[in-house]
Design an enzyme around this catalytic site. Structure first.
Site, short mmCIF file in Angstrom:
data_model
loop_
_atom_site.label_atom_id
_atom_site.label_comp_id
_atom_site.label_asym_id
_atom_site.label_seq_id
_atom_site.Cartn_x
_atom_site.Cartn_y
_atom_site.Cartn_z
N ALA A 2 0.85 -1.20 0.00
CA ALA A 2 0.00 0.00 0.00
C ALA A 2 0.88 1.24 0.00
O ALA A 2 1.86 1.34 0.74
CB ALA A 2 -0.92 -0.02 1.21
N GLY B 47 -1.95 5.64 1.56
CA GLY B 47 -2.12 5.80 3.00
C GLY B 47 -3.47 5.40 3.52
O GLY B 47 -4.19 4.61 2.92
N GLU C 21 -6.28 12.28 -2.40
CA GLU C 21 -6.40 11.36 -3.54
C GLU C 21 -7.76 11.55 -4.19
O GLU C 21 -8.60 12.32 -3.70
CB GLU C 21 -6.21 9.92 -3.06
CG GLU C 21 -4.80 9.65 -2.55
CD GLU C 21 -4.63 8.27 -1.97
OE1 GLU C 21 -5.11 7.30 -2.56
OE2 GLU C 21 -4.00 8.16 -0.91
N HIS D 118 -7.15 0.57 -11.02
CA HIS D 118 -6.42 1.79 -10.64
C HIS D 118 -5.96 2.47 -11.91
O HIS D 118 -5.40 1.83 -12.79
CB HIS D 118 -5.22 1.41 -9.76
CG HIS D 118 -4.66 2.60 -9.02
ND1 HIS D 118 -4.01 3.62 -9.68
CD2 HIS D 118 -4.64 2.92 -7.71
CE1 HIS D 118 -3.63 4.53 -8.79
NE2 HIS D 118 -4.01 4.12 -7.57
N ARG E 273 -11.76 7.12 -8.86
CA ARG E 273 -10.94 6.19 -9.62
C ARG E 273 -11.67 5.51 -10.78
O ARG E 273 -11.12 5.32 -11.85
CB ARG E 273 -10.50 5.13 -8.62
CG ARG E 273 -9.15 4.64 -8.81
CD ARG E 273 -8.78 3.85 -7.61
NE ARG E 273 -7.93 4.61 -6.72
CZ ARG E 273 -7.41 4.10 -5.62
NH1 ARG E 273 -7.64 2.84 -5.28
NH2 ARG E 273 -6.62 4.83 -4.87
N HIS F 45 -7.00 -3.61 -9.45
CA HIS F 45 -6.38 -3.15 -8.20
C HIS F 45 -7.10 -3.64 -6.95
O HIS F 45 -6.46 -4.02 -5.98
CB HIS F 45 -6.38 -1.61 -8.23
CG HIS F 45 -5.74 -0.96 -7.05
ND1 HIS F 45 -4.40 -1.07 -6.77
CD2 HIS F 45 -6.27 -0.16 -6.07
CE1 HIS F 45 -4.12 -0.38 -5.67
NE2 HIS F 45 -5.24 0.16 -5.22
N ARG G 254 -14.74 1.90 -4.47
CA ARG G 254 -14.12 2.29 -3.20
C ARG G 254 -13.45 3.66 -3.32
O ARG G 254 -12.73 3.93 -4.28
CB ARG G 254 -13.06 1.26 -2.81
CG ARG G 254 -12.24 1.64 -1.60
CD ARG G 254 -11.26 0.55 -1.24
NE ARG G 254 -10.25 0.36 -2.24
CZ ARG G 254 -9.01 0.85 -2.18
NH1 ARG G 254 -8.66 1.60 -1.14
NH2 ARG G 254 -8.15 0.60 -3.12
N SER H 10 -9.49 1.47 2.23
CA SER H 10 -9.42 0.03 2.45
C SER H 10 -8.66 -0.33 3.72
O SER H 10 -9.10 -1.17 4.52
CB SER H 10 -8.74 -0.61 1.24
OG SER H 10 -8.45 -1.93 1.51
P1 FAD Z 1 -3.83 -8.68 2.41
O1 FAD Z 1 -3.00 -7.60 2.96
O2 FAD Z 1 -3.76 -8.92 0.96
O3 FAD Z 1 -3.45 -10.02 3.16
C1 FAD Z 1 -3.99 -11.24 2.72
C2 FAD Z 1 -3.25 -12.36 3.39
O4 FAD Z 1 -3.91 -13.60 3.15
C3 FAD Z 1 -1.83 -12.55 2.88
O5 FAD Z 1 -1.01 -12.78 4.00
C4 FAD Z 1 -1.91 -13.79 2.01
O6 FAD Z 1 -0.72 -14.48 1.89
C5 FAD Z 1 -2.95 -14.60 2.80
N1 FAD Z 1 -3.64 -15.61 2.02
C6 FAD Z 1 -4.36 -15.46 0.88
N2 FAD Z 1 -4.84 -16.67 0.48
C7 FAD Z 1 -4.41 -17.59 1.38
C8 FAD Z 1 -4.57 -18.99 1.49
N3 FAD Z 1 -5.22 -19.73 0.59
N4 FAD Z 1 -4.00 -19.61 2.56
C9 FAD Z 1 -3.28 -18.91 3.48
N5 FAD Z 1 -3.09 -17.58 3.40
C10 FAD Z 1 -3.65 -16.93 2.37
N6 FAD Z 1 -5.48 0.68 0.35
C11 FAD Z 1 -5.53 1.81 1.08
O7 FAD Z 1 -6.44 2.01 1.89
N7 FAD Z 1 -4.55 2.75 0.94
C12 FAD Z 1 -3.52 2.61 0.08
O8 FAD Z 1 -2.66 3.46 0.00
C13 FAD Z 1 -3.46 1.44 -0.72
N8 FAD Z 1 -2.49 1.27 -1.62
C14 FAD Z 1 -2.40 0.09 -2.30
C15 FAD Z 1 -1.34 -0.13 -3.16
C16 FAD Z 1 -1.18 -1.35 -3.79
C17 FAD Z 1 -0.01 -1.57 -4.72
C18 FAD Z 1 -2.12 -2.38 -3.56
C19 FAD Z 1 -1.96 -3.71 -4.23
C20 FAD Z 1 -3.21 -2.16 -2.74
C21 FAD Z 1 -3.36 -0.93 -2.10
N9 FAD Z 1 -4.43 -0.68 -1.24
C22 FAD Z 1 -4.47 0.47 -0.53
C23 FAD Z 1 -5.39 -1.73 -0.93
C24 FAD Z 1 -5.00 -2.37 0.41
O9 FAD Z 1 -3.60 -2.47 0.48
C25 FAD Z 1 -5.59 -3.74 0.58
O10 FAD Z 1 -6.95 -3.73 0.26
C26 FAD Z 1 -5.42 -4.19 2.03
O11 FAD Z 1 -4.07 -4.12 2.39
C27 FAD Z 1 -5.94 -5.61 2.19
O12 FAD Z 1 -5.58 -6.07 3.45
P2 FAD Z 1 -6.03 -7.52 3.89
O13 FAD Z 1 -5.46 -7.76 5.23
O14 FAD Z 1 -7.48 -7.68 3.68
O15 FAD Z 1 -5.36 -8.48 2.79
C1 SIN Z 2 -2.68 4.60 -4.20
O1 SIN Z 2 -1.73 4.94 -3.49
O2 SIN Z 2 -2.96 5.14 -5.27
C2 SIN Z 2 -3.53 3.47 -3.77
C3 SIN Z 2 -4.50 3.93 -2.77
C4 SIN Z 2 -5.61 2.94 -2.59
O3 SIN Z 2 -5.70 1.94 -3.27
O4 SIN Z 2 -6.46 3.23 -1.75
#
Ligand code: FAD
Ligand code: SIN
Length: 524
Positions: free
Chosen positions: A47, A50, A116, A241, A288, A349, A384, A389
């Site tokens: 991420a 922020g 953003e 995205h 977005r 994304h 979103r 998120s």
């Molecule tokens: P994740 O952080 O994806 O964690 C999922 C976990 O589940 C991982 O550990 C994975 O290995 C595990 N897992 C999956 N399947 C299995 C399985 N079958 N068995 C065991 N383990 C498994 N959101 C924001 O609000 N602000 C931002 O600035 C932002 N920037 C982003 C930038 C990028 C490049 C990306 C890709 C996303 C961004 N997002 C942002 C979105 C946000 O990061 C995610 O939506 C959020 O981090 C998801 O968190 P989570 O804990 O739900 O899942």
């Molecule tokens: C970004 O930094 O553009 C990602 C932010 C987000 O997915 O919320």
């Protein structure tokens, strides 16, 4: 057979936050986290922009954040969930800071808030352009010091255990008893019985191939919940995205944060025209879904494969200070942001839908909870709002935790669960065939279920997917457990939900745009 009071599937922000809270509150109960790769690998780690949160209530307000979220969601958010997430956010953000996460401050010592798309105010807390890494690191440090947490890395959840597998229970009850998990170090399938199971397994970006998401984002949790017959909703709302860096070989992958547009960067088409203001008065900071749909139009108009992000008018030293990782990545790719425009295209994304949960994070199955990106809480509606998120994950991890403080985890003592039955004589699996089917699936989703869809394309998607599904199911039945094959199977389930839920949607909203349901105006 392992028994745990609380089972967490996933080690991103959602799973870790919940685990820290429940383990701290009940030191005599055990918490098991399983994760399919190394402990930190997750969408969270990447991420950039922020966490959106209202901290300064003289310039900003809860009402404004609520209104921005509702507008971005294009009429499909659950207003009561939006309110509670926005209002509970600041306290939970402070908790994260107390655990050690650091967010950038300005010279006056106040938080340096970013902006953003879709936000009417500066309200995004960040740690340069690596906010997710800072959060993930902080949470893992907390996990390390809690003795009642066991974190099992390289453990892949295959399927949830429901009444269907359990001998000693009626077959019609909707309940989760734990999970079958593949230990990738010993190549064995373990049975984990759990009093409560939390799916925190993240997103689905890999279903499209060209994505900002890392390799883990194969929608496993959503697919497992679907097979367990939990309710899944809003899967047609895939967020693309607008600005993933374009690469001739890989398509899109590295994200150029929306915060760069918040910092003043312009989008230009191949003719050099700054086009966003023709579509939306908010220009580059429209939400977005709108920016991605406009880029798609420009690409079709100019018959090109990318547009540009122009940062040449921005002050380089300030840019480097705010976005050191992005700056370095550009240099690595031969782009000097002072003189060159960055080629960008929209990329898959975020999934706005997922496993339906109530305000306590409970799914339609007893003992099964979900939070983070795999869940559908009602916060995002059809699209979103940026940086909502991480906020949602913090709030819902806390809500599941608080709900669990009121319940005793089921002991499962009398529950008799059979071990996983392996195929007796597996066929020799050629790994290259999985790669071929995976690429076919991703191409199909990009072509027929992308930013702009049509009835005809969705129809083609249905029967093309059915072909891949048949072949992959056959492979799955003939082979012992293989992670890439399980992931492919999960991605096919997710693709099926995206396509069928798209077909069922009869009006264009937010991130869903079908050109046969003509909506003349993209903006709102
Ligand atoms: P994740 O952080 O994806 O964690 C999922 C976990 O589940 C991982 O550990 C994975 O290995 C595990 N897992 C999956 N399947 C299995 C399985 N079958 N068995 C065991 N383990 C498994 N959101 C924001 O609000 N602000 C931002 O600035 C932002 N920037 C982003 C930038 C990028 C490049 C990306 C890709 C996303 C961004 N997002 C942002 C979105 C946000 O990061 C995610 O939506 C959020 O981090 C998801 O968190 P989570 O804990 O739900 O899942
Ligand atoms: C970004 O930094 O553009 C990602 C932010 C987000 O997915 O919320």
């Amino acid at each position: 057979m392992i028994y745990t009071d609380y089972l967490v599937i996933g080690s991103g922000i959602a799973g870790l936050t919940y685990a820290i809270k429940i383990a701290s509150r009940f030191p005599t109960r055990n918490v098991t986290i399983i994760t399919k790769m190394s402990e930190e690998e997750s969408n969270t780690k990447y991420a950039q922009g922020g966490v959106a949160v209202v901290l300064n209530r003289t310039t900003d307000s809860f009402e404004k954040h609520i209104s921005d979220t509702l507008i971005a969601g294009d009429g499909l958010c659950d207003a009561s969930i939006v309110k509670l997430v926005v209002k509970e956010g600041p306290e939970l953000l402070q908790e994260l800071i107390n655990w050690g996460a650091s967010f950038d401050t300005g010279e006056n010592g106040e938080f340096d808030l970013g902006r953003e798309g879709g936000h009417s105010e500066y309200r995004v807390l960040h740690h340069k352009d690596s906010t997710g890494y800072e959060i993930e690191k902080t949470l893992l440090q907390q996990i390390d010091v809690l003795p009642n947490i066991t974190l099992l890395t390289h453990h892949f959840a295959i399927d949830l255990i429901t009444a269907h597998q359990v001998y000693s229970t009626a077959k019609n009850i909707q309940k989760c008893f734990g999970v079958y998990v593949f230990d990738q170090k010993t190549n064995t399938v373990k049975t984990i019985k759990a009093g409560n199971t939390l799916l925190a397994s993240g997103g689905i970006g890999q279903v499209y191939g060209h994505t900002t998401n890392p390799a883990i984002a194969t929608g496993d949790g959503i697919a497992m919940a679907y097979r367990a017959k939990a309710n899944i909703q809003d899967m047609e709302f895939i967020q693309f995205h607008p600005t993933a860096m374009y690469s001739k070989n890989k398509g899109a992958s590295f994200l150029i944060s929306e915060a760069v547009r918040g910092f003043g960067a312009f989008l230009r088409n191949v003719k050099g025209e700054r086009f966003m203001l023709q579509y939306d008065t908010r220009g580059e900071l429209a939400s977005r879904d709108i920016v991605s749909q406009c880029i798609d139009k420009e690409l079709k108009k100019t018959a090109t494969t990318y547009v540009f992000l122009d940062c040449t008018h921005l002050e380089v030293s300030a840019f480097k200070k705010h976005f050191p990782m992005i700056y370095e990545k550009c240099i690595e790719c031969g782009i000097d942001i002072k003189n060159d425009w960055i080629p960008v295209i929209p990329a898959s994304h975020y999934v706005c839908g997922g496993i339906v949960v109530d305000e306590n994070g409970k799914t339609s199955l007893d003992n099964l909870y979900a939070c983070g990106e795999c869940s559908r809480t009602g916060l995002h509606g059809a699209n979103r709002l940026a940086s909502n998120s991480l906020l949602e994950a913090l709030v819902f991890a806390d809500r599941v935790y608080k709900h669990h403080t009121t319940l005793l985890p089921e002991t499962m003592e009398n529950i008799d669960i059979p071990d996983w039955v392996e195929i007796e004589i597996p066929t020799l699996l050629d790994i290259r065939i999985i790669e071929v089917y995976r690429k076919n699936l991703q191409k199909l989703m990009r072509q027929y279920a992308g930013i702009v869809r049509s009835n005809k394309e969705l129809e083609i998607a249905v029967y093309s997917l059915a072909e891949i599904y048949k072949k992959v199911e056959k492979l799955y039945k003939q082979n012992s457990i293989h992670v890439e094959l399980c992931e492919l199977r999960n991605m096919i389930n997710v693709a099926h939900m995206i396509i069928t839920q798209s077909i069922a949607r009869k009006e264009n909203r937010g991130g869903y745009y079908n050109k046969d349901l003509v909506t003349e105006k993209i903006t709102r």
